[in-house]
Scaffold this active site. Sequence first.
Site, PDB file in Angstrom:
ATOM      1  N   TYR B  29      39.569  36.746  29.771  1.00 33.96           N
ATOM      2  CA  TYR B  29      39.359  38.185  29.607  1.00 33.96           C
ATOM      3  C   TYR B  29      40.651  38.965  29.814  1.00 33.96           C
ATOM      4  O   TYR B  29      41.046  39.774  28.970  1.00 33.96           O
ATOM      5  CB  TYR B  29      38.285  38.654  30.587  1.00 33.96           C
ATOM      6  CG  TYR B  29      37.993  40.123  30.481  1.00 33.96           C
ATOM      7  CD1 TYR B  29      37.218  40.608  29.440  1.00 33.96           C
ATOM      8  CD2 TYR B  29      38.505  41.033  31.392  1.00 33.96           C
ATOM      9  CE1 TYR B  29      36.961  41.968  29.319  1.00 33.96           C
ATOM     10  CE2 TYR B  29      38.255  42.387  31.286  1.00 33.96           C
ATOM     11  CZ  TYR B  29      37.481  42.848  30.244  1.00 33.96           C
ATOM     12  OH  TYR B  29      37.239  44.186  30.122  1.00 33.96           O
ATOM     13  N   GLN B  30      41.317  38.748  30.911  1.00 34.89           N
ATOM     14  CA  GLN B  30      42.504  39.543  31.266  1.00 34.89           C
ATOM     15  C   GLN B  30      43.631  39.342  30.256  1.00 34.89           C
ATOM     16  O   GLN B  30      44.311  40.303  29.869  1.00 34.89           O
ATOM     17  CB  GLN B  30      43.040  39.149  32.651  1.00 34.89           C
ATOM     18  CG  GLN B  30      41.990  38.906  33.719  1.00 34.89           C
ATOM     19  CD  GLN B  30      41.648  40.130  34.539  1.00 34.89           C
ATOM     20  OE1 GLN B  30      41.799  41.249  34.080  1.00 34.89           O
ATOM     21  NE2 GLN B  30      41.164  39.912  35.754  1.00 34.89           N
ATOM     22  N   ASP B  54      40.926  45.421  39.520  1.00 39.92           N
ATOM     23  CA  ASP B  54      41.162  44.113  40.129  1.00 39.92           C
ATOM     24  C   ASP B  54      42.637  43.721  40.091  1.00 39.92           C
ATOM     25  O   ASP B  54      43.090  42.952  40.922  1.00 39.92           O
ATOM     26  CB  ASP B  54      40.303  43.043  39.450  1.00 39.92           C
ATOM     27  CG  ASP B  54      40.459  43.022  37.942  1.00 39.92           C
ATOM     28  OD1 ASP B  54      41.472  42.468  37.471  1.00 39.92           O
ATOM     29  OD2 ASP B  54      39.594  43.545  37.225  1.00 39.92           O
ATOM     30  N   GLU B  74      42.172  53.985  38.542  1.00 39.87           N
ATOM     31  CA  GLU B  74      41.016  53.268  39.080  1.00 39.87           C
ATOM     32  C   GLU B  74      40.328  54.205  40.055  1.00 39.87           C
ATOM     33  O   GLU B  74      40.958  54.726  40.981  1.00 39.87           O
ATOM     34  CB  GLU B  74      41.459  51.975  39.770  1.00 39.87           C
ATOM     35  CG  GLU B  74      40.375  51.265  40.581  1.00 39.87           C
ATOM     36  CD  GLU B  74      39.128  50.934  39.790  1.00 39.87           C
ATOM     37  OE1 GLU B  74      39.236  50.259  38.752  1.00 39.87           O
ATOM     38  OE2 GLU B  74      38.024  51.378  40.197  1.00 39.87           O
ATOM     39  N   GLY B 106      39.583  58.266  34.848  1.00 42.67           N
ATOM     40  CA  GLY B 106      40.498  58.116  33.718  1.00 42.67           C
ATOM     41  C   GLY B 106      40.440  59.279  32.748  1.00 42.67           C
ATOM     42  O   GLY B 106      41.481  59.690  32.195  1.00 42.67           O
ATOM     43  N   ASP B 124      39.110  49.222  30.609  1.00 44.94           N
ATOM     44  CA  ASP B 124      38.310  48.132  31.195  1.00 44.94           C
ATOM     45  C   ASP B 124      37.444  48.763  32.271  1.00 44.94           C
ATOM     46  O   ASP B 124      37.672  48.587  33.456  1.00 44.94           O
ATOM     47  CB  ASP B 124      39.263  47.091  31.809  1.00 44.94           C
ATOM     48  CG  ASP B 124      38.513  46.031  32.596  1.00 44.94           C
ATOM     49  OD1 ASP B 124      37.406  45.651  32.191  1.00 44.94           O
ATOM     50  OD2 ASP B 124      39.054  45.588  33.632  1.00 44.94           O
ATOM     51  N   TYR B 193      30.214  35.465  31.501  1.00 45.11           N
ATOM     52  CA  TYR B 193      29.587  36.700  31.020  1.00 45.11           C
ATOM     53  C   TYR B 193      28.304  36.378  30.252  1.00 45.11           C
ATOM     54  O   TYR B 193      28.183  35.293  29.686  1.00 45.11           O
ATOM     55  CB  TYR B 193      30.546  37.462  30.102  1.00 45.11           C
ATOM     56  CG  TYR B 193      31.640  38.218  30.800  1.00 45.11           C
ATOM     57  CD1 TYR B 193      31.791  38.171  32.182  1.00 45.11           C
ATOM     58  CD2 TYR B 193      32.544  38.989  30.082  1.00 45.11           C
ATOM     59  CE1 TYR B 193      32.810  38.861  32.806  1.00 45.11           C
ATOM     60  CE2 TYR B 193      33.569  39.682  30.701  1.00 45.11           C
ATOM     61  CZ  TYR B 193      33.700  39.615  32.065  1.00 45.11           C
ATOM     62  OH  TYR B 193      34.714  40.294  32.685  1.00 45.11           O
TER      63      TYR B 193
END
Lengths: 275, 275
Positions: B29-30, B54, B74, B106, B124, B193
């Site tokens: 994912y990242q 994260d 965040e 955001g 994200d 997921y």
Amino acid sequence: MMVFQSSAYGKVFVLDGALQLTEKDECAYQEMITHLPLCSIPKPNKVLLIGGGDGGILREISRHSSVEQIDICEIDMMLVDVYKKFFPDIAVGYEDPRVTLHVRDGILFLESNPGGNYDAIIVDAFDPIRPDHELFETSFFELVTKSLRPGGVLCIQAESIWFHSLDIEQLVKKCRQIFKGSVEYAWTIVPAYPSGVIGFLLCSTDGPPVNFKNPINPTEPNESYGVAKGPLKFYNSEVHSAAFCLPSFAKKGDESKVGSTMNGVGTTTTKDVIK
Amino acid sequence: MMVFQSSAYGKVFVLDGALQLTEKDECAYQEMITHLPLCSIPKPNKVLLIGGGDGGILREISRHSSVEQIDICEIDMMLVDVYKKFFPDIAVGYEDPRVTLHVRDGILFLESNPGGNYDAIIVDAFDPIRPDHELFETSFFELVTKSLRPGGVLCIQAESIWFHSLDIEQLVKKCRQIFKGSVEYAWTIVPAYPSGVIGFLLCSTDGPPVNFKNPINPTEPNESYGVAKGPLKFYNSEVHSAAFCLPSFAKKGDESKVGSTMNGVGTTTTKDVIK
């Protein structure tokens, strides 16, 4: 055998405690294990399926108008009957008149039919996958090469890239020695399977060269030919080529570096858990 | 927030009941949400991350040596702290001196910083994905276009191809009107997921053309640059291009025909179930 209705995946078939197939995602597996090999060679004529008793792979082979003979070796007749009763859109593959069902062990069938001269052999006969499975032994692969025409192809289910019960790199090396043609690893997504993906090993014998990564039949399979009741859901020639692109960890044959802090090496204890 | 150690996926982070990340597969994912946009444009310089507290996406942005400024919005400082404590290999992204953490919403950040002139904005910040989420509204996308340089890019998480809570085809159409550059849908596997895959929407604004499907930086990201402690695990330029190849059902925007007998339409009853 267990059949049940799920809320998210439609009807589900479980064999010996392992999920085999769901209505929602069977298209991904059946179409990829069939069309990856059959679209990689010109005009496949004789095809052998070992396992795959549900009929879904037969349904997909059926879309290929060049095919004249489809043999299937399924050891378990009850499995065939259960699919015919509960999954008619999958078992529809048996309605193709080109299909001959042999209720027997695939290895014994190959041993008793040397020189089968098949264009393609598809193997869908594992569960669970074990590295010591007889279908991954050199003797089985050698038997397959004897049953394929020169430049004929094998496609065999071969583990998720996220697991390492199989050493895929070793397997590819071994098969390159045995088959003497092309040997490639591909994969597809199948949401209901563990880790959501499953791999395939594709091998061609010495003969006319096969380039698995670029389908030679981009317009095949014929969506309106055969017994399938609708068009392809998953497979297309873009997805075919993409199936051979591997994440870096899988390319390097180094699964161990993914999740390197797993299996108890992490430092979290019950006391540390935040909720 | 809940953190626990699993036997198969390493440490797991759960937020509001939804699995966010596991040590085993976070790389997929990242790396994909970061390098799909950043490798599609030449020499990214200013990057904004909305969500992603994260730190894993920061870690991946950090590999790009051309980047001079990394802003992250965040909203939840506790989330940042929990990751720093329990997932140091992921939160390592905060150690990059180019990173500025803005603990705020955001959208408010974008509203108060018009003309941000970012090369790339990565979003994200969903869970669970809802079609009425404000981050899928026209007003948000318009705000993003104002904060990107001409030919700048957005990458935003956008649902699994196997689900249809989002109408991806409609979303792509809408974004083509708003962004006036390229708009494409890509996906990656993430075993932990739901359905094992997740999608991304990639959009570029009017300006120098962007071809998302063919990475312009095939040798970037720089594996030894930045704060990441090891090389890329998942991303490479082959996987980049393959991420845009869609199964036929997803191409046609017709999820409904996959598992068409689902949701109670099937005929299995409790009496029929074989065990």
